[in-house]
Write a protein that holds these residues in place. Structure first.
Motif: not given
Length: 376
Positions: A261, A264, A359
């Motif tokens: 991700s 995040w 992330g």
């Protein structure tokens, strides 16, 4: 002086005197014949007595005035002395009161220091125990690091060879540029040929640069593999540790993520892929580990930051952060790791929480992982 006054009053105490003692004149009325016998000599004696009495009275008045003046001076000095004594007493009372306050404050502070010392001694004992546990863990990690160092050293040799080739090409380019400068005016044909060679070398440099970029990508992939190897070694160490525990008290888990991700930035990091979950303490739906039994636990987290975006997460016990790990943004895909030893009661919860950055990175074989186990 009293005797003299008495004699004077006795002598002049006749009802109607014929001779005036003060004026020494003869009275015209003679009622007592005895007074006529008073001689002039007696009058002189009376005058002398009166003069002495007057002098004595004057001296007495002077002495009385002097005594009164001395008394007034003594009263003033006494009042001044009493004022000084009162001020000194007041100042002394204030100083004694202040000293008593300071003594009470020092007593309270001394009691607090004694209590703090007792607490610090307990904490030091706990820290010593934790350090012993960490020392044992570091011994196992040293073996793992030696193994990883061998792998990294092999990769460093490949990079050294590439760097040497790149430097050789740079030196060749510099030599050609020097030759072009020297022959620029004298030989146009040679210049054209050198320029062609220079262009060919530039193309070669571009190709080598592309090759280096590919090698860097391969190095990053190898770094991911190394992280996965670390996780595997950690899992092996966990299994080895579990074999030493009481079979009735076995609790251990390892979970990871196989996705990545770039956005995040809050909440709990949920490791949804369960590799091991002895005791069923870890919940892959919430990302939270709940202690099934009381004891001392070890927790280990590895997180890979997403392409220079920086990542920092905390290992949290019952909403209280205990340790932090950081994946720096100086270079892409930096790995952050940390470990903590915690004393848990049954029902205590531990999870991984976002601290800063955004992330995370992982692969099909989990690189970002969360592990924990009971040691006793």
């Amino acid at each position: 002086m009293l005797v003299t006054l008495y004699i004077l009053v006795s002598m002049v105490g006749v009802r109607s005197a014929t001779v005036s003692i003060l004026t020494d004149e003869i009275s015209q009325i003679r009622t007592n014949p005895i007074i006529n016998e008073i001689s002039a000599k007696n009058v002189d004696v009376f005058r002398k007595l009166l003069n002495q009495e007057t002098l004595i009275r004057i001296n007495l008045v002077k002495n009385v005035h002097a005594l009164m003046k001395d008394m007034l001076t003594l009263q003033e000095k006494l009042a001044e002395t009493e004022g000084k004594i009162s001020r000194i007493k007041t100042t002394t009372d204030d100083e004694i009161s202040e000293l008593k306050k300071q003594v009470e404050f020092l007593k309270v502070e001394n009691t607090a220091l004694k209590n703090k010392t007792a607490v610090d001694e307990k904490e030091i004992m706990i820290l010593k125990e934790n350090l012993e546990n960490v020392a044992n863990t570091l011994t196992d990690l040293k073996v793992e690091v030696r193994f990883l160092s061998i792998t990294v050293f092999g990769m460093n040799d490949d990079f050294k060879e590439i760097d040497e080739r790149f430097r050789e090409l740079e030196n060749s380019t510099k030599e050609i540029e020097n030759e072009v400068r020297m022959n620029d005016k004298s030989n146009a044909a040679a210049l054209s040929d050198l320029e062609k060679r220079h262009l060919v070398l530039i193309d070669d440099l571009k190709n080598i640069t592309s090759s280096l970029q590919a090698d860097i990508g391969e190095y990053e992939t190898n770094q991911l593999k190394i992280s996965a190897t670390i996780s595997s070694l950690e899992l092996f160490r966990i299994n080895q540790t579990l074999t030493k525990c009481d079979p009735k008290q076995k609790v251990a888990f390892t979970a990871g993520v196989t996705t990545r991700s770039s956005t995040w930035n809050s909440g709990t990091l949920i490791f949804n892929i369960v590799i091991l979950n002895v005791g069923n303490g870890y919940n892959p739906s919430t990302g939270v580990f709940t202690a099934p039994v009381a004891g001392t636990y070890v927790f280990y987290v590895t997180a890979l930051e997403y392409s220079k975006q920086y990542l920092s997460v905390d290992i949290v016990l019952n909403s209280e952060p205990k340790v932090k790990l950081v994946g720096d943004s100086e270079a892409a895909y930096q790995t952050g790791t940390n470990m903590v030893v915690l004393n848990l009661q049954k029902g205590d919860s531990v999870w991984v929480k976002h601290a800063s950055g955004k992330g995370y990175w992982s692969t099909g074989i989990p690189v970002t992982t969360f592990s924990g186990f009971l040691i006793g």
